[in-house]
Design an enzyme around this catalytic site. Structure first.
Site: not given
Length: 428
Positions: A160, A241, A277
């Site tokens: 990311w 993560d 999300k």
């Protein structure tokens, strides 16, 4: 007309004074040395999309869920939670520096499972963060200050985009290990293991728990087991993560497989969580950071230092998103609805992947597009080249980042055939 020498002298003096003032102002400008920064690549995609007048245009750059009509989606469970919170007429007082105990408990239990031994024994130090980004920042700052080993963090290639600046700003040295194989559009398992085995002992390794961003490529459970083994042998510290728990497969427990496996294997981990999300709380900025410790006393000391890091950073976390998360996870009825909601989102993404792959086959593409359905989560690394992406945008008004990554959330049953046709045309 006679010229007044005194007036002329005064005007000259004023002009000179004004000119000197302007020059001095320019010379002493505080920010004249600041250069224009590069535009955000995803924001640039969105801006270009907005200017396009083609009615068939598609924006596949933004990482936010959309329903099958391409509209933002507020989960029914979240709406119910909001209504109950409003009905309570709650105050707007500051939250504790670390967030409310209820929010932190529900967050870590979602990750580790209800009744897990680490929370039951008080071995976790969990704080609320400003979504995943803020939680990562808290974690990297803590590691930069207190990690006793090498201050190097190894990130998968690619990772990311925010992982790199977050780690660097915190003061960690950023290094990489192999992860994605562009030849197969899949996981480079052997390359990853080889690189991890070469990482110096007592370094930090960043791992994506599920729905790897940006590739959508995840290790299989047996591959996770091998990774865990090598990480333990090398005495590496795992920073995991987890931004997509529940959103990847539709099952929060399944998506937490790697996290729970590493703990059972004896690792003491750092964990960043996001509710952007899986609850659609993008703008509410709700997340959590946790460290798993060896004892209650160690956890208490770690918690005290996490608060000290947070205090000058933003002082107290926002309350609204945390209240929604607490209500959703803490009320059995709403939690049951949330599990239906998050599975519905995941299933739509999985269905769009299958429809795109089927559409490419229907178009007559001879390329192997199996990776579209083998990858998981919001993003798909298509394997398209920058030149193919450029043509896709120019000829078909389909917008995505130059690396060929698409947000599957931008695909609907109404535009998937058009997308399949366009991809086939630029890749055949």
């Amino acid at each position: 007309m006679a010229v007044n020498p005194l007036r002329t002298a005064v005007l000259f003096s004023l002009n000179q004074s004004g000119a000197s003032s302007v020059l001095a102002s320019r010379a002493s400008s505080w920010w004249s040395h600041v250069e224009m920064g590069p535009p955000d690549p995803i924001l640039g995609v969105s801006e270009a999309y907005k200017r396009d007048t083609n009615p068939k245009k598609m924006n596949l750059g933004v990482g936010a869920y959309r329903d099958d009509n391409g509209k933002p989606f507020v989960l029914p469970s979240v709406k119910t939670a909001e209504q109950r919170i409003i009905a309570r007429n709650m105050d707007k007082e500051y939250s504790p520096i670390s967030g409310t105990p209820e929010f932190c408990r529900h967050s870590i239990n979602l990750a580790l499972g209800e009744g897990n031994e680490w929370v039951e024994n008080g071995l976790n130090a969990t704080v609320q963060g400003i979504s995943g980004t803020g939680s990562l920042r808290i974690g990297t700052n803590f590691l930069a200050a207190f990690f006793p080993g090498v201050k190097d963090i190894y990130l998968p290639t690619p990772t990311w985009g925010n992982h790199v600046p977050i780690s660097k700003h915190a003061g960690l040295n950023v290094k990489q290990y192999r992860y994605y194989d562009p030849k197969t559009c899949g996981f480079d398992f052997h390359g990853a293991l080889q690189d991890i085995a070469k990482i110096p002992s007592k370094s930090i390794i960043m791992l994506h728990a599920c729905a790897h961003n940006p590739t959508g490529v995840d290790p299989k459970p047996e591959q996770w087991a091998e990774i865990s083994k090598v990480v333990k042998e090398k005495e590496l510290f795992p920073f995991i993560d987890m931004a997509y728990q529940g959103f990847a497969s539709g099952d929060p427990d399944r998506d937490a497989t790697a996290v729970r496996m590493f703990l059972k294997d004896g690792h003491k981990i750092a964990l960043a969580q996001s509710f952007a999300k899986n609850m659609g709380l993008y703008g509410e900025r709700a997340g959590a950071f946790s460290l798993i410790c060896n004892s209650k006393e160690e956890a208490a000391a770690v918690m005290s230092q996490l608060k000290i890091i947070i205090r000058p950073m933003y002082s107290n976390p926002p309350i609204t998103g945390a209240r929604i998360v607490t209500e959703v996870l803490g009320d059995p009825e709403i939690r049951k609805q949330w599990l239906v909601d998050v599975k519905g989102m995941a299933d739509r993404i999985i269905t769009m992947r299958q429809m795109l792959r089927d559409g490419l086959a229907k178009e007559g593409s001879s390329k192997n597009w199996a990776h579209i359905t083998e990858q998981i989560g919001m993003f798909c690394f298509t394997g398209m080249t920058p030149q193919q992406v450029e043509r896709l945008t120019k000829d078909y008004s389909i917008y995505l980042t130059k690396d060929g990554r698409i947000s599957v959330a931008g695909i609907t049953s109404h535009n998937v055939e058009y997308l399949a046709h366009a991809i086939h045309q630029v890749t055949k």
